[in-house]
Design a protein around this motif. Structure first.
Motif, short mmCIF file in Angstrom:
data_model
loop_
_atom_site.label_atom_id
_atom_site.label_comp_id
_atom_site.label_asym_id
_atom_site.label_seq_id
_atom_site.Cartn_x
_atom_site.Cartn_y
_atom_site.Cartn_z
N SER A 1 0.84 -1.21 0.00
CA SER A 1 0.00 0.00 0.00
C SER A 1 0.87 1.25 0.00
CB SER A 1 -0.92 0.00 1.22
OG SER A 1 -1.81 -1.10 1.20
N ALA A 2 1.94 1.22 0.78
CA ALA A 2 2.85 2.37 0.83
C ALA A 2 3.53 2.57 -0.52
CB ALA A 2 3.89 2.16 1.92
N SER A 3 3.92 1.46 -1.17
CA SER A 3 4.55 1.56 -2.49
C SER A 3 3.58 2.15 -3.51
CB SER A 3 5.01 0.17 -2.96
OG SER A 3 5.99 -0.36 -2.10
N ALA A 4 2.34 1.68 -3.47
CA ALA A 4 1.33 2.20 -4.40
C ALA A 4 1.09 3.68 -4.18
CB ALA A 4 0.03 1.41 -4.24
N SER A 5 1.03 4.09 -2.93
CA SER A 5 0.78 5.50 -2.61
C SER A 5 1.94 6.38 -3.09
CB SER A 5 0.58 5.67 -1.11
OG SER A 5 -0.58 4.98 -0.68
N GLU A 6 3.17 5.93 -2.85
CA GLU A 6 4.33 6.71 -3.29
C GLU A 6 4.40 6.79 -4.81
OE1 GLU A 6 9.23 6.70 -2.89
OE2 GLU A 6 8.02 5.36 -1.64
N PHE A 7 4.14 5.67 -5.47
CA PHE A 7 4.18 5.63 -6.93
C PHE A 7 3.09 6.54 -7.51
CE2 PHE A 7 3.80 2.93 -10.96
CZ PHE A 7 4.94 3.48 -11.53
N ARG A 8 1.92 6.52 -6.91
CA ARG A 8 0.83 7.38 -7.37
C ARG A 8 1.19 8.85 -7.21
NH1 ARG A 8 -4.69 7.86 -8.23
NH2 ARG A 8 -5.69 9.63 -7.21
N ALA A 9 1.79 9.20 -6.08
CA ALA A 9 2.17 10.60 -5.85
C ALA A 9 3.21 11.06 -6.87
CB ALA A 9 2.71 10.76 -4.43
N ASN A 10 4.15 10.18 -7.21
CA ASN A 10 5.19 10.53 -8.19
C ASN A 10 4.63 10.74 -9.58
OD1 ASN A 10 7.12 10.32 -6.19
ND2 ASN A 10 7.85 8.31 -6.83
N THR A 11 3.60 9.97 -9.93
CA THR A 11 3.11 9.94 -11.32
C THR A 11 1.77 10.66 -11.51
OG1 THR A 11 1.97 7.82 -10.96
CG2 THR A 11 4.27 7.72 -11.67
N LEU A 12 1.34 11.38 -10.49
CA LEU A 12 0.00 11.99 -10.53
C LEU A 12 -0.18 12.93 -11.72
CD1 LEU A 12 -2.48 11.66 -8.77
CD2 LEU A 12 -1.79 13.69 -7.48
N ASN A 13 0.89 13.60 -12.14
CA ASN A 13 0.79 14.55 -13.24
C ASN A 13 1.27 14.00 -14.57
OD1 ASN A 13 -0.21 16.65 -11.54
ND2 ASN A 13 1.87 17.06 -10.83
N ASP A 14 1.50 12.69 -14.64
CA ASP A 14 1.93 12.06 -15.89
C ASP A 14 0.72 11.82 -16.78
OD1 ASP A 14 4.49 12.08 -15.01
OD2 ASP A 14 4.60 9.95 -14.52
N GLU A 15 0.64 12.56 -17.86
CA GLU A 15 -0.51 12.43 -18.76
C GLU A 15 -0.51 11.04 -19.41
OE1 GLU A 15 -2.45 14.70 -22.67
OE2 GLU A 15 -0.64 15.47 -21.69
N GLY A 16 -1.67 10.38 -19.36
CA GLY A 16 -1.80 9.08 -19.99
C GLY A 16 -1.32 7.92 -19.15
N PHE A 17 -1.09 8.16 -17.85
CA PHE A 17 -0.65 7.09 -16.96
C PHE A 17 -1.29 7.30 -15.60
CE2 PHE A 17 2.13 5.00 -13.93
CZ PHE A 17 2.46 3.81 -14.56
N SER A 18 -1.79 6.23 -14.99
CA SER A 18 -2.44 6.39 -13.69
C SER A 18 -2.18 5.19 -12.79
CB SER A 18 -3.95 6.61 -13.86
OG SER A 18 -4.56 5.46 -14.41
N VAL A 19 -2.30 5.44 -11.50
CA VAL A 19 -2.13 4.41 -10.47
C VAL A 19 -3.35 4.50 -9.55
CG1 VAL A 19 -0.75 3.65 -8.49
CG2 VAL A 19 0.38 4.53 -10.56
N PRO A 20 -4.02 3.39 -9.25
CA PRO A 20 -5.20 3.43 -8.37
C PRO A 20 -4.84 3.94 -6.99
CG PRO A 20 -5.02 1.30 -9.48
CD PRO A 20 -3.74 2.02 -9.73
N SER A 21 -5.78 4.65 -6.37
CA SER A 21 -5.55 5.17 -5.02
C SER A 21 -5.84 4.08 -3.99
CB SER A 21 -6.43 6.39 -4.76
OG SER A 21 -7.79 6.04 -4.86
N VAL A 22 -5.14 4.14 -2.88
CA VAL A 22 -5.29 3.17 -1.79
C VAL A 22 -6.23 3.74 -0.73
CG1 VAL A 22 -4.11 1.90 0.04
CG2 VAL A 22 -2.99 2.22 -2.17
N ASP A 23 -7.15 2.92 -0.24
CA ASP A 23 -8.00 3.31 0.88
C ASP A 23 -7.35 2.76 2.15
OD1 ASP A 23 -9.90 3.74 2.82
OD2 ASP A 23 -11.60 3.04 1.62
#
Length: 511
Positions: free
Chosen positions: A212-234
């Protein structure tokens, strides 16, 4: 306990390897000594009937590991990241080990969720589905969050998986010990280190809070990458054995026909997969290290969605610069510079000849770059590069192997979307941008700013440090410091002040 009680498990393992034909393939790939091969097969051939039959439709090693269970499947997945140990061909076969196990009952998953989250299932989720995917460590269910009304994906660890892995890892360590004792030549493959690496990766995946921590960090890094997304963790509905993410609809990257039918541009998608991987590795130093087809989806808007963050790669800034320069050198066919970078980084022993190494790299690169674009392969280049660096005494570097292995996998995904993709032309703009911003004059200014910032922290302490030095010198009844020592103190103080000033100025210039 890593003792003789593991012998039965190893007997069953050896029998399965022989029965499925995996024993011969594995020993060929690892270049086991002839005497060791003969001895091993002589011992296990009469008892092969004790082994599992497995699925005859699968390649021998994949067939054996799948039959032996979760720990062996995961071990095969980890070995697929180590072509330096098992060889490129076998590593490629092992990469298909994904989602190969039957699911465990839905009721067991519900029991785990209620125990871990401390609430009844109905208070958390509605429409809890049967398993939609089952892998070696966990499986995934689809449900609806009763609080938000949104669909979610719930990942649940297999019951008893921790105990099963501990038992098999003990057997692996025992096997590594026996191999090293019986075959001293095998020690160059470092069996114990391989198992230790495997244990570390598995321990990380057995705690879904870390994923979950890896997913959250990866999502934060790539949040502004157009055409690429990572699901958010609850995080409120995640724990050590349960992970809840937003549900993402999309077409599996492996289903090219469906992607084409949906009207997506497969050529653009192929380029995007490769460029996004390089951007994450070079820009962020944190990348998805398992970007195979099964972990990628294409959303309705054409964006790429990444899934499963159990294996992530990290590179420090220095290693990123080295890797970028190596890639850039190959792109420009500047083999001398590629050789120099290897020596500057200490990857190749300093007593080797840089010109000879450059010539060897030339022999690696030219045949590949002379091919038609559709045949230019980063995988082939990396395979040859492994051979050359081994010949020149380069030690194995786990972080680079993981990066290179992932690059090979990403190339495979890109080629499945666009068979005619020119890997190097697609990579060029990403690598060039990184080189311009991190290796040129701007990088020098940035490094000076960081150095100045670090030295500036010690500014308020310089008087105390000087006073402490003088007191200590007085206590030791030493004669007055020599001029050179006073010069050193003056340079230290003046240098700290100047560095702090430079850091402040450069920081302002860069903002």
């Amino acid at each position: 306990m890593r003792g003789p009680h593991n012998i039965w498990r190893l007997i069953r393992t050896g029998a399965t390897m022989e029965r499925t034909g995996a024993m011969r393939v594995a020993m060929d790939a690892m270049e086991a000594p002839r005497l060791f091969r003969v001895l091993a097969r002589t011992v296990v051939w009469p008892i092969q009937w004790l082994g599992f039959k497995g699925d005859p439709a699968q390649p021998p090693v994949t067939r054996a590991l799948t039959a032996l269970g979760p720990a062996y499947i995961k071990f095969g997945q980890i070995l697929s990241t180590r072509p330096d140990v098992v060889g490129t061909e076998l590593a490629q076969q092992l990469r298909v080990l994904q989602d190969k196990l039957p699911p465990f009952p839905r009721a067991r998953a519900i029991q785990t969720i209620t125990t871990e989250l401390g609430q009844p299932l109905d208070a958390l989720f509605a429409d809890f589905s049967e398993p939609v995917a089952a892998a070696s460590i966990a499986q995934v269910h689809k449900a609806r969050d009763v609080e938000t009304g949104k669909d979610v994906a719930i990942k649940v660890l297999r019951p008893g998986i921790e105990r099963a892995f501990r038992r098999d890892i003990d057997a692996f360590y025992f096997a590594a010990w026996m191999i090293e004792k019986l075959s001293p030549a095998s020690r160059r493959l470092r069996p114990h280190d391989v198992i230790e690496h495997f244990e570390g990766v598995v321990n990380g995946e057995l705690d879904l809070r870390l994923e979950s921590a890896s997913a959250s960090e990866f999502r934060a890094n790539t949040l502004n990458d157009e055409g690429f997304s990572v699901p958010s963790v609850d995080w409120s509905k995640s724990s050590r054995r349960v992970m809840t993410l937003e549900w993402v609809e999309g077409i599996a990257a492996s289903d090219v026909d469906a992607i084409v039918a949906a009207g997506h541009d497969t050529v653009a998608l192929g380029e995007k997969v490769l460029q996004m991987f390089l951007r994450h590795a070079l820009r962020d130093g944190y990348f998805h290290a398992d970007m195979h087809h099964g972990n990628l989806k294409v959303a309705a808007d054409g964006s790429i969605v990444a899934l499963d963050f159990g294996i992530m790669g990290a590179l420090d800034e220095y290693t990123r610069r080295v890797y970028a320069e190596i890639l850039f050198g190959f792109i420009r066919k500047d083999y001398r510079r590629v050789a120099e970078v290897h020596f500057e980084a200490g990857y190749v022993p300093a007593d080797r000849d840089v010109d000879e190494f450059a010539r060897a790299l030339h022999a690696v690169g030219e045949p590949i770059f002379g091919m038609d674009a559709s045949r230019i392969s980063m995988a082939r280049l990396l395979s040859y590069l492994f051979e050359v660096t081994e010949r020149f005494g380069m030690e194995t570097r786990t972080e680079l192997i993981l990066l290179q292995r992932t690059m090979v996998v990403v190339e495979g995904v890109s080629r499945s979307l666009d068979p005619h993709i020119n890997i190097w032309e697609v990579a060029r703009p990403i690598v060039e941008d990184y080189i311009k911003s991190h290796v040129g004059p701007r990088a020098v200014l940035r490094d000076l700013a960081k150095t100045g910032t670090v030295l500036a922290r010690f500014g308020p302490r310089l008087p105390q440090l000087a006073e402490a030095l003088l007191v200590r010198m007085g206590e030791e009844n030493t004669p007055p410091p020599e001029p050179s020592r006073w010069k050193q103190a003056a340079v230290l103080g003046f240098g700290g002040a100047v560095a702090a000033g430079i850091g402040a100025v450069v920081a302002i210039m860069m903002t």
